[in-house]
Design a protein around this motif. Structure first.
Motif, PDB file in Angstrom:
ATOM      1  N   MET A   1      24.050  60.713  40.276  1.00 56.07           N
ATOM      2  CA  MET A   1      24.419  59.565  41.065  1.00 56.07           C
ATOM      3  C   MET A   1      25.097  60.073  42.349  1.00 56.07           C
ATOM      4  SD  MET A   1      26.632  56.151  40.040  1.00 56.07           S
ATOM      5  CE  MET A   1      26.333  56.235  38.329  1.00 56.07           C
ATOM      6  N   GLY A   2      24.759  59.453  43.484  1.00 57.70           N
ATOM      7  CA  GLY A   2      25.298  59.886  44.756  1.00 57.70           C
ATOM      8  C   GLY A   2      26.608  59.192  45.090  1.00 57.70           C
ATOM      9  N   PHE A   3      27.188  59.629  46.194  1.00 57.92           N
ATOM     10  CA  PHE A   3      28.475  59.082  46.636  1.00 57.92           C
ATOM     11  C   PHE A   3      28.379  57.590  46.917  1.00 57.92           C
ATOM     12  CE2 PHE A   3      31.189  57.805  50.184  1.00 57.92           C
ATOM     13  CZ  PHE A   3      32.427  58.019  49.616  1.00 57.92           C
ATOM     14  N   GLU A   4      27.314  57.169  47.603  1.00 54.43           N
ATOM     15  CA  GLU A   4      27.172  55.757  47.961  1.00 54.43           C
ATOM     16  C   GLU A   4      27.114  54.871  46.717  1.00 54.43           C
ATOM     17  OE1 GLU A   4      27.424  54.377  50.951  1.00 54.43           O
ATOM     18  OE2 GLU A   4      27.712  56.354  51.844  1.00 54.43           O
ATOM     19  N   GLN A   5      26.438  55.314  45.686  1.00 52.93           N
ATOM     20  CA  GLN A   5      26.360  54.537  44.452  1.00 52.93           C
ATOM     21  C   GLN A   5      27.713  54.486  43.748  1.00 52.93           C
ATOM     22  OE1 GLN A   5      23.175  56.664  42.557  1.00 52.93           O
ATOM     23  NE2 GLN A   5      21.662  55.058  43.038  1.00 52.93           N
ATOM     24  N   ASP A   6      28.390  55.634  43.681  1.00 51.96           N
ATOM     25  CA  ASP A   6      29.730  55.668  43.078  1.00 51.96           C
ATOM     26  C   ASP A   6      30.679  54.746  43.825  1.00 51.96           C
ATOM     27  OD1 ASP A   6      28.977  57.461  41.140  1.00 51.96           O
ATOM     28  OD2 ASP A   6      29.769  59.231  42.194  1.00 51.96           O
ATOM     29  N   TRP A   7      30.650  54.836  45.137  1.00 46.50           N
ATOM     30  CA  TRP A   7      31.534  54.025  45.978  1.00 46.50           C
ATOM     31  C   TRP A   7      31.239  52.542  45.789  1.00 46.50           C
ATOM     32  CZ3 TRP A   7      35.985  54.053  48.068  1.00 46.50           C
ATOM     33  CH2 TRP A   7      36.323  53.188  49.093  1.00 46.50           C
ATOM     34  N   GLY A   8      29.981  52.173  45.743  1.00 48.39           N
ATOM     35  CA  GLY A   8      29.608  50.767  45.552  1.00 48.39           C
ATOM     36  C   GLY A   8      30.081  50.229  44.214  1.00 48.39           C
ATOM     37  N   GLN A   9      29.950  51.037  43.151  1.00 47.72           N
ATOM     38  CA  GLN A   9      30.405  50.601  41.831  1.00 47.72           C
ATOM     39  C   GLN A   9      31.927  50.455  41.789  1.00 47.72           C
ATOM     40  OE1 GLN A   9      28.774  53.425  39.067  1.00 47.72           O
ATOM     41  NE2 GLN A   9      26.836  52.306  38.856  1.00 47.72           N
ATOM     42  N   ALA A  10      32.628  51.392  42.424  1.00 43.78           N
ATOM     43  CA  ALA A  10      34.093  51.326  42.442  1.00 43.78           C
ATOM     44  C   ALA A  10      34.569  50.087  43.200  1.00 43.78           C
ATOM     45  CB  ALA A  10      34.676  52.591  43.060  1.00 43.78           C
ATOM     46  N   ARG A  11      33.936  49.781  44.312  1.00 42.94           N
ATOM     47  CA  ARG A  11      34.309  48.596  45.098  1.00 42.94           C
ATOM     48  C   ARG A  11      34.041  47.320  44.312  1.00 42.94           C
ATOM     49  NH1 ARG A  11      31.539  48.805  50.729  1.00 42.94           N
ATOM     50  NH2 ARG A  11      32.109  46.631  50.567  1.00 42.94           N
ATOM     51  N   SER A  12      32.911  47.270  43.643  1.00 45.93           N
ATOM     52  CA  SER A  12      32.552  46.090  42.858  1.00 45.93           C
ATOM     53  C   SER A  12      33.536  45.878  41.706  1.00 45.93           C
ATOM     54  CB  SER A  12      31.131  46.251  42.317  1.00 45.93           C
ATOM     55  OG  SER A  12      30.797  45.158  41.499  1.00 45.93           O
ATOM     56  N   ALA A  13      33.886  46.954  41.022  1.00 44.31           N
ATOM     57  CA  ALA A  13      34.836  46.852  39.908  1.00 44.31           C
ATOM     58  C   ALA A  13      36.205  46.397  40.400  1.00 44.31           C
ATOM     59  CB  ALA A  13      34.948  48.192  39.184  1.00 44.31           C
ATOM     60  N   ALA A  14      36.644  46.928  41.532  1.00 42.59           N
ATOM     61  CA  ALA A  14      37.946  46.535  42.087  1.00 42.59           C
ATOM     62  C   ALA A  14      37.944  45.070  42.489  1.00 42.59           C
ATOM     63  CB  ALA A  14      38.302  47.426  43.273  1.00 42.59           C
ATOM     64  N   ALA A  15      36.852  44.607  43.078  1.00 45.95           N
ATOM     65  CA  ALA A  15      36.765  43.201  43.490  1.00 45.95           C
ATOM     66  C   ALA A  15      36.795  42.286  42.276  1.00 45.95           C
ATOM     67  CB  ALA A  15      35.497  42.972  44.303  1.00 45.95           C
ATOM     68  N   ASP A  16      36.100  42.664  41.200  1.00 44.90           N
ATOM     69  CA  ASP A  16      36.103  41.862  39.975  1.00 44.90           C
ATOM     70  C   ASP A  16      37.500  41.764  39.379  1.00 44.90           C
ATOM     71  OD1 ASP A  16      33.404  41.436  40.239  1.00 44.90           O
ATOM     72  OD2 ASP A  16      32.829  42.974  38.753  1.00 44.90           O
ATOM     73  N   GLN A  17      38.222  42.889  39.354  1.00 44.64           N
ATOM     74  CA  GLN A  17      39.579  42.895  38.796  1.00 44.64           C
ATOM     75  C   GLN A  17      40.502  42.030  39.629  1.00 44.64           C
ATOM     76  OE1 GLN A  17      40.667  47.006  38.565  1.00 44.64           O
ATOM     77  NE2 GLN A  17      39.672  47.312  36.585  1.00 44.64           N
ATOM     78  N   ALA A  18      40.382  42.105  40.954  1.00 41.99           N
ATOM     79  CA  ALA A  18      41.244  41.298  41.835  1.00 41.99           C
ATOM     80  C   ALA A  18      40.961  39.822  41.631  1.00 41.99           C
ATOM     81  CB  ALA A  18      41.033  41.695  43.286  1.00 41.99           C
ATOM     82  N   ALA A  19      39.695  39.455  41.518  1.00 44.48           N
ATOM     83  CA  ALA A  19      39.349  38.045  41.315  1.00 44.48           C
ATOM     84  C   ALA A  19      39.904  37.540  39.996  1.00 44.48           C
ATOM     85  CB  ALA A  19      37.832  37.873  41.369  1.00 44.48           C
ATOM     86  N   MET A  20      39.833  38.347  38.954  1.00 37.44           N
ATOM     87  CA  MET A  20      40.364  37.922  37.662  1.00 37.44           C
ATOM     88  C   MET A  20      41.872  37.737  37.744  1.00 37.44           C
ATOM     89  SD  MET A  20      38.064  39.928  34.786  1.00 37.44           S
ATOM     90  CE  MET A  20      39.050  41.361  34.894  1.00 37.44           C
ATOM     91  N   ARG A  21      42.577  38.617  38.435  1.00 33.08           N
ATOM     92  CA  ARG A  21      44.028  38.480  38.538  1.00 33.08           C
ATOM     93  C   ARG A  21      44.393  37.251  39.346  1.00 33.08           C
ATOM     94  NH1 ARG A  21      45.279  43.350  41.231  1.00 33.08           N
ATOM     95  NH2 ARG A  21      43.632  44.509  40.301  1.00 33.08           N
ATOM     96  N   LEU A  22      43.654  36.982  40.439  1.00 32.33           N
ATOM     97  CA  LEU A  22      43.979  35.838  41.280  1.00 32.33           C
ATOM     98  C   LEU A  22      43.720  34.515  40.575  1.00 32.33           C
ATOM     99  CD1 LEU A  22      42.578  37.059  44.707  1.00 32.33           C
ATOM    100  CD2 LEU A  22      44.963  36.864  44.033  1.00 32.33           C
ATOM    101  N   ASN A  23      42.761  34.487  39.680  1.00 30.27           N
ATOM    102  CA  ASN A  23      42.399  33.245  39.007  1.00 30.27           C
ATOM    103  C   ASN A  23      43.001  33.116  37.611  1.00 30.27           C
ATOM    104  OD1 ASN A  23      40.800  32.471  41.153  1.00 30.27           O
ATOM    105  ND2 ASN A  23      39.044  33.602  40.385  1.00 30.27           N
ATOM    106  N   SER A  24      43.925  33.977  37.244  1.00 35.12           N
ATOM    107  CA  SER A  24      44.328  34.041  35.851  1.00 35.12           C
ATOM    108  C   SER A  24      45.503  33.161  35.455  1.00 35.12           C
ATOM    109  CB  SER A  24      44.657  35.485  35.476  1.00 35.12           C
ATOM    110  OG  SER A  24      45.786  35.921  36.201  1.00 35.12           O
ATOM    111  N   GLY A  25      46.258  32.632  36.351  1.00 36.00           N
ATOM    112  CA  GLY A  25      47.439  31.902  35.904  1.00 36.00           C
ATOM    113  C   GLY A  25      47.785  30.741  36.793  1.00 36.00           C
ATOM    114  N   ALA A  26      48.802  30.012  36.378  1.00 34.97           N
ATOM    115  CA  ALA A  26      49.285  28.890  37.165  1.00 34.97           C
ATOM    116  C   ALA A  26      49.959  29.410  38.420  1.00 34.97           C
ATOM    117  CB  ALA A  26      50.279  28.077  36.342  1.00 34.97           C
TER     118      ALA A  26
END
Length: 144
Positions: A1-26
């Protein structure tokens, strides 16, 4: 796997985690949707203002005076040295910060005491506005 693919997966995972935290509570804060209630009563606002006036302001002034006395002694003890000039500069900065803090405490105290009056005046004004809209006794809108 190349750098661009690794970088894209890392960005996607970080965005998913941020969205879950922002939508998780009152949402935090004094006014939660649907409660229709403020965080404190007029009595609590008055108590907070009294705490500022009777505890925080005198304690802050006392601490500032104590620090000034200690700094004055240190400046005298190091007289003629560069350390004395540095301590004097620190003391001036400290005094400006304490002055700013005392001003902030005073404005918060005033705001706390004025809030109840502001809400009362707003309620009266709103009520007066509704009384202007009431139809007169001989209005054709009566009885509808």
């Amino acid at each position: 796997m190349g750098f661009e693919q690794d970088w894209g997966q890392a960005r996607s995972a970080a965005a998913d985690q941020a969205a879950m935290r922002l939508n998780s509570g009152a949402p935090p804060g004094p006014l939660l949707p649907g409660t229709g209630d403020f965080a404190s009563t007029p009595a609590e606002k008055k108590a907070a203002a009294n705490t500022i006036e009777n505890d925080l302001e005198p304690s802050t002034k006392k601490a500032a005076d104590h620090a000034d006395e200690a700094s004055d002694g240190a400046v005298k003890a190091f007289g003629g040295w560069s350390t004395a000039a540095g301590l004097k500069k620190v003391q001036e900065t400290w005094d400006r910060q304490v002055t700013g803090l005392m001003g902030r405490l005073a404005s918060e105290k005033t705001a706390l005491r004025g809030t109840s009056n502001l809400f009362l005046r707003n309620d009266i004004s709103t009520g007066d506005g509704f009384s202007i809209l009431k139809p007169s006794p001989d209005s054709k809108l009566n009885g509808l």
